[in-house]
Design a protein around this motif. Structure first.
Motif, short mmCIF file in Angstrom:
data_model
loop_
_atom_site.label_atom_id
_atom_site.label_comp_id
_atom_site.label_asym_id
_atom_site.label_seq_id
_atom_site.Cartn_x
_atom_site.Cartn_y
_atom_site.Cartn_z
N GLY A 1 43.19 43.57 25.14
CA GLY A 1 44.16 43.43 26.21
C GLY A 1 43.86 44.33 27.39
O GLY A 1 43.12 45.32 27.28
N ILE A 2 44.42 43.95 28.53
CA ILE A 2 44.31 44.75 29.76
C ILE A 2 45.70 44.92 30.36
O ILE A 2 46.60 44.12 30.10
N LEU A 3 45.85 45.96 31.16
CA LEU A 3 47.07 46.18 31.94
C LEU A 3 46.72 46.05 33.41
O LEU A 3 45.74 46.65 33.87
N ILE A 4 47.51 45.28 34.15
CA ILE A 4 47.28 45.08 35.58
C ILE A 4 48.44 45.69 36.36
O ILE A 4 49.61 45.41 36.06
N GLU A 5 48.10 46.51 37.36
CA GLU A 5 49.11 47.11 38.22
C GLU A 5 49.31 46.29 39.49
O GLU A 5 50.42 46.16 39.99
N SER A 6 48.22 45.71 40.01
CA SER A 6 48.34 44.90 41.23
C SER A 6 47.10 44.03 41.41
O SER A 6 46.03 44.33 40.88
N ILE A 7 47.28 42.99 42.20
CA ILE A 7 46.18 42.13 42.66
C ILE A 7 46.38 41.97 44.16
O ILE A 7 47.46 41.60 44.60
N VAL A 8 45.32 42.25 44.92
CA VAL A 8 45.41 42.16 46.38
C VAL A 8 44.37 41.16 46.87
O VAL A 8 43.20 41.22 46.48
N LEU A 9 44.80 40.24 47.72
CA LEU A 9 43.91 39.26 48.36
C LEU A 9 43.87 39.57 49.84
O LEU A 9 44.91 39.63 50.50
N GLU A 10 42.66 39.78 50.39
CA GLU A 10 42.52 40.14 51.80
C GLU A 10 41.56 39.19 52.50
O GLU A 10 40.48 38.91 51.97
N ARG A 11 41.95 38.71 53.66
CA ARG A 11 41.02 37.95 54.51
C ARG A 11 40.16 38.96 55.23
O ARG A 11 40.67 39.85 55.91
N ILE A 12 38.85 38.82 55.13
CA ILE A 12 37.96 39.78 55.77
C ILE A 12 37.00 39.11 56.75
O ILE A 12 36.26 39.78 57.43
N GLY A 13 37.00 37.80 56.80
CA GLY A 13 36.07 37.12 57.69
C GLY A 13 36.77 36.27 58.71
O GLY A 13 37.94 36.03 58.66
#
Length: 193
Positions: free
Chosen positions: A181-193
């Motif tokens: 198992g894993i623990l996730i604190e956050s997921i961030v999606l960023e437009r960079i182009g």
């Protein structure tokens, strides 16, 4: 019944009816697709109670935990050989059409802040951005650290063709044996182009 008694009782009855109507929504966690705010799509963050929007998919288990020091954390676990290779057939976040349109034909960065879970923690995790029928990033594998760490990759999202597909962010532990198992604190999606 006298007016002095009737109107206060009627007012109290209305207040009780409104309170009862609102009660089912109080304390409910968000579900459904991850959507933007309609104004700024340069940075979309999935954290806190919004981690509840995960779809377990396949034979994975997902559990939202509330901790006193970090708030909400998402635990994802699976048995060995329980998850299929397809991103939507395992734990994933479905992206709403507004994000799909904003990311179509753009370069994005996906950052997952994660660590191994307390019990039977995975040593690695995989992340995939799937853009429906037009393509996917492929599984990006990362070696986990004991504490929460940011893991990122960049992906050129293909231009959407015809009817919109469904975009996903898939996250899963690497499970060589037994359960991991894993623990996730956050997921961030960023437009960079």
């Amino acid at each position: 019944m006298r007016d002095r008694l009737f109107f206060p009782l009627a007012g109290l009855l209305v207040i009780l009816m409104v309170a009862l109507a609102l009660q089912p929504g109080v304390g409910r966690l968000p579900t459904g697709s991850v959507a933007g705010d309609g104004l700024n799509y340069d940075r979309i963050e999935i954290s806190g109670a919004y981690l509840n929007k995960v779809i377990a998919g396949g034979d994975a288990r997902t559990r939202l935990q509330r901790t006193p020091d970090r708030g909400y954390l998402l635990e994802i676990s699976a048995e060995a050989d329980a998850l299929l290779d397809s991103p939507e057939r395992g734990p994933h976040f479905r992206l709403a059409p507004d994000i799909e349109v904003q990311f179509s034909g753009r370069k994005i960065r996906v950052t997952v802040r994660a660590r191994p879970s307390e019990d039977q923690g995975a040593m690695q995790m995989k992340v995939n951005y799937a853009a429906g029928r037009v393509g996917e990033s492929g599984w990006k594998q990362f070696d986990l650290q004991p504490g929460f760490t940011d893991f990122s990759f960049e992906y050129d999202v293909p231009v959407a063709e015809g009817e919109q597909g469904v975009d996903y962010i898939a996250v899963r532990p690497v499970v060589p044996e037994k359960r991991r198992g894993i623990l996730i604190e956050s997921i961030v999606l960023e437009r960079i182009g």
